[in-house]
Design an enzyme around this catalytic site. Structure first.
Site, PDB file in Angstrom:
ATOM      1  N   GLU A  24       4.545  -8.739  -2.003  1.00 20.49           N
ATOM      2  CA  GLU A  24       5.600  -9.058  -0.886  1.00 20.49           C
ATOM      3  C   GLU A  24       5.094 -10.388  -0.244  1.00 20.49           C
ATOM      4  O   GLU A  24       5.888 -11.281   0.188  1.00 20.49           O
ATOM      5  CB  GLU A  24       5.663  -7.822   0.314  1.00 20.49           C
ATOM      6  CG  GLU A  24       6.508  -6.846  -0.348  1.00 20.49           C
ATOM      7  CD  GLU A  24       5.718  -5.784  -1.232  1.00 20.49           C
ATOM      8  OE1 GLU A  24       4.453  -6.036  -1.334  1.00 20.49           O
ATOM      9  OE2 GLU A  24       6.362  -4.582  -1.411  1.00 20.49           O
ATOM     10  N   HIS A  49       8.666   5.107   5.654  1.00 24.66           N
ATOM     11  CA  HIS A  49       9.869   4.651   5.167  1.00 24.66           C
ATOM     12  C   HIS A  49      11.286   4.915   6.233  1.00 24.66           C
ATOM     13  O   HIS A  49      12.344   4.550   5.855  1.00 24.66           O
ATOM     14  CB  HIS A  49      10.278   5.344   3.752  1.00 24.66           C
ATOM     15  CG  HIS A  49       9.567   5.170   2.704  1.00 24.66           C
ATOM     16  ND1 HIS A  49       8.284   5.783   2.663  1.00 24.66           N
ATOM     17  CD2 HIS A  49       9.535   4.378   1.663  1.00 24.66           C
ATOM     18  CE1 HIS A  49       7.730   5.391   1.620  1.00 24.66           C
ATOM     19  NE2 HIS A  49       8.445   4.592   0.817  1.00 24.66           N
TER      20      HIS A  49
END
Length: 369
Positions: free
Chosen positions: A72, A141
């Protein structure tokens, strides 16, 4: 002539879900400007980021629509470089939590480049981050971290709630010359609304009133705008309380003026946010209103937020974790010194009750808004 054009645009509207509106915004932006590229983990996957990128690779080719490795920070840096070089990348993280690995690039490069080079360079980058809850996603999450990004000067942070706004704000974000953090609550993805076919823009810095009232102001962010709308309808139908619900839409900059105008009528403020209470954007909005309209407030403002501990995974624990419409209703009645008797309480509970499991999206809720 203006009315004729408006009528033509209205005729072009049809019902799309939030995620379909996002996909259409990407497709129309890519067709309009060949500099727009889409990159992210799972972009060409059969699930296509909750179907939001479905068909884009087939239409525009793998040189403009492509997957990314699990790196990322590196890929964010590559997208920043592409933006500086003249491209308009849309970088997609399937969870906001994954974007934490790229914070160095976002905070120290994307946000500051324009200022460090005296306005002679810009970073036209959109970073889609998906937030939300349910399905046992748990603490890694399900976070809502909008306040963290909003603390960084140079980053614009938006959270559209409706399908109409999702399309218009995505197009505006892609055309903006600075970095835009585009946060989508995945419980909004299925919600439908009337969405024009043509390519249009929605302001990235303006709130919108979605329910009118003069008794109490409810300023809400993202999914909590829908929960607030449910609360406002219950308050009106059961208790005769008229609440104005303001869908904030933008986290940075905050449209404080829209909230001030409402609070100066109502004298009462509730701010509903998906994030933790401590350090939340809800607290920032309360502070701004208190500083600028203290004399208009009849009671202390109230924040309705998630509690200050990590998101639980077990369904039995999440049932009592997330803020609900009933919490908003109870806060409004307490603020207005309107205690509810047992009969009224039962009716309010029923009016805010939802069908189906608590940890999946509310399929009963839909537009147009």
């Amino acid at each position: 002539m203006k009315r004729v054009l408006t009528s033509m645009h209205e005729q072009q509207s049809r019902t799309l879900t939030y995620v379909e509106a996002i996909r259409e915004a990407l497709e129309q932006s890519m067709a309009h400007d060949e500099r727009v590229i889409v990159i992210g983990e799972g972009v060409p996957d059969p699930k296509a980021i909750f179907t939001s990128t479905q068909g884009l690779r087939e239409k525009f080719g793998q040189q403009r629509v492509f997957d990314m490795p699990l790196a990322e920070n590196g890929l964010t840096g590559a997208c920043i470089g592409a933006a500086i070089a003249g491209m308009r990348p849309v970088l997609i993280h399937q969870r906001v939590d994954f974007a934490l690995l790229s914070m160095d690039q976002l905070v120290n490069n994307a946000a500051k480049w324009h200022y460090m080079f005296n306005g002679k360079a810009s970073v036209p980058l959109v970073v889609r981050m998906i937030v939300g809850r349910g399905w046992g996603q748990g603490p890694q999450h399900s976070q809502s971290l909008q306040a963290m990004f909003a603390q960084i000067p140079g980053l614009r942070v938006v959270m559209p709630t409706t399908a109409h706004d999702a399309k218009g704000m995505m197009i505006a974000a892609i055309e903006d010359n600075g970095p835009v953090i585009f946060l989508e609550h995945r419980w909004l993805h299925h919600v439908s609304d009337e969405v024009p076919q043509y390519r249009y823009r929605v302001d990235l810095d303006k709130a919108k009133s979605i329910h009118q009232g003069d008794d109490v102001t409810i300023a809400a962010f993202s999914y909590m705008s829908f929960e607030s709308l449910i609360a406002a309808r219950a308050l009106a139908s059961v208790a005769g309380v008229k609440a104005e619900v303001i869908d904030m839409r933008s986290v940075r900059p905050l449209d404080v003026d829209a909230v001030l105008a409402s609070v100066r009528r109502t004298g009462h403020l509730i701010v509903a946010d998906t994030a933790y209470k401590t350090g939340s954007i809800a607290g920032e909005l309360v502070a701004a209103v208190t500083e600028q309209a203290f004399v208009s407030l009849k009671r202390a403002p109230v924040r309705i937020c998630s509690p200050d501990y990590p998101t639980p995974t077990a369904a039995s624990m999440t049932e009592h974790y997330y803020p609900t419409p009933l919490m908003i209703v109870e806060a409004a009645l307490k603020m207005l010194d309107r205690p509810a008797d047992n009969s009224t309480t039962d009716r309010l509970v029923e009016a805010t009750r939802r069908n189906g499991p608590h940890d999946v999206p509310n399929r009963d809720f839909s537009g147009p808004f």
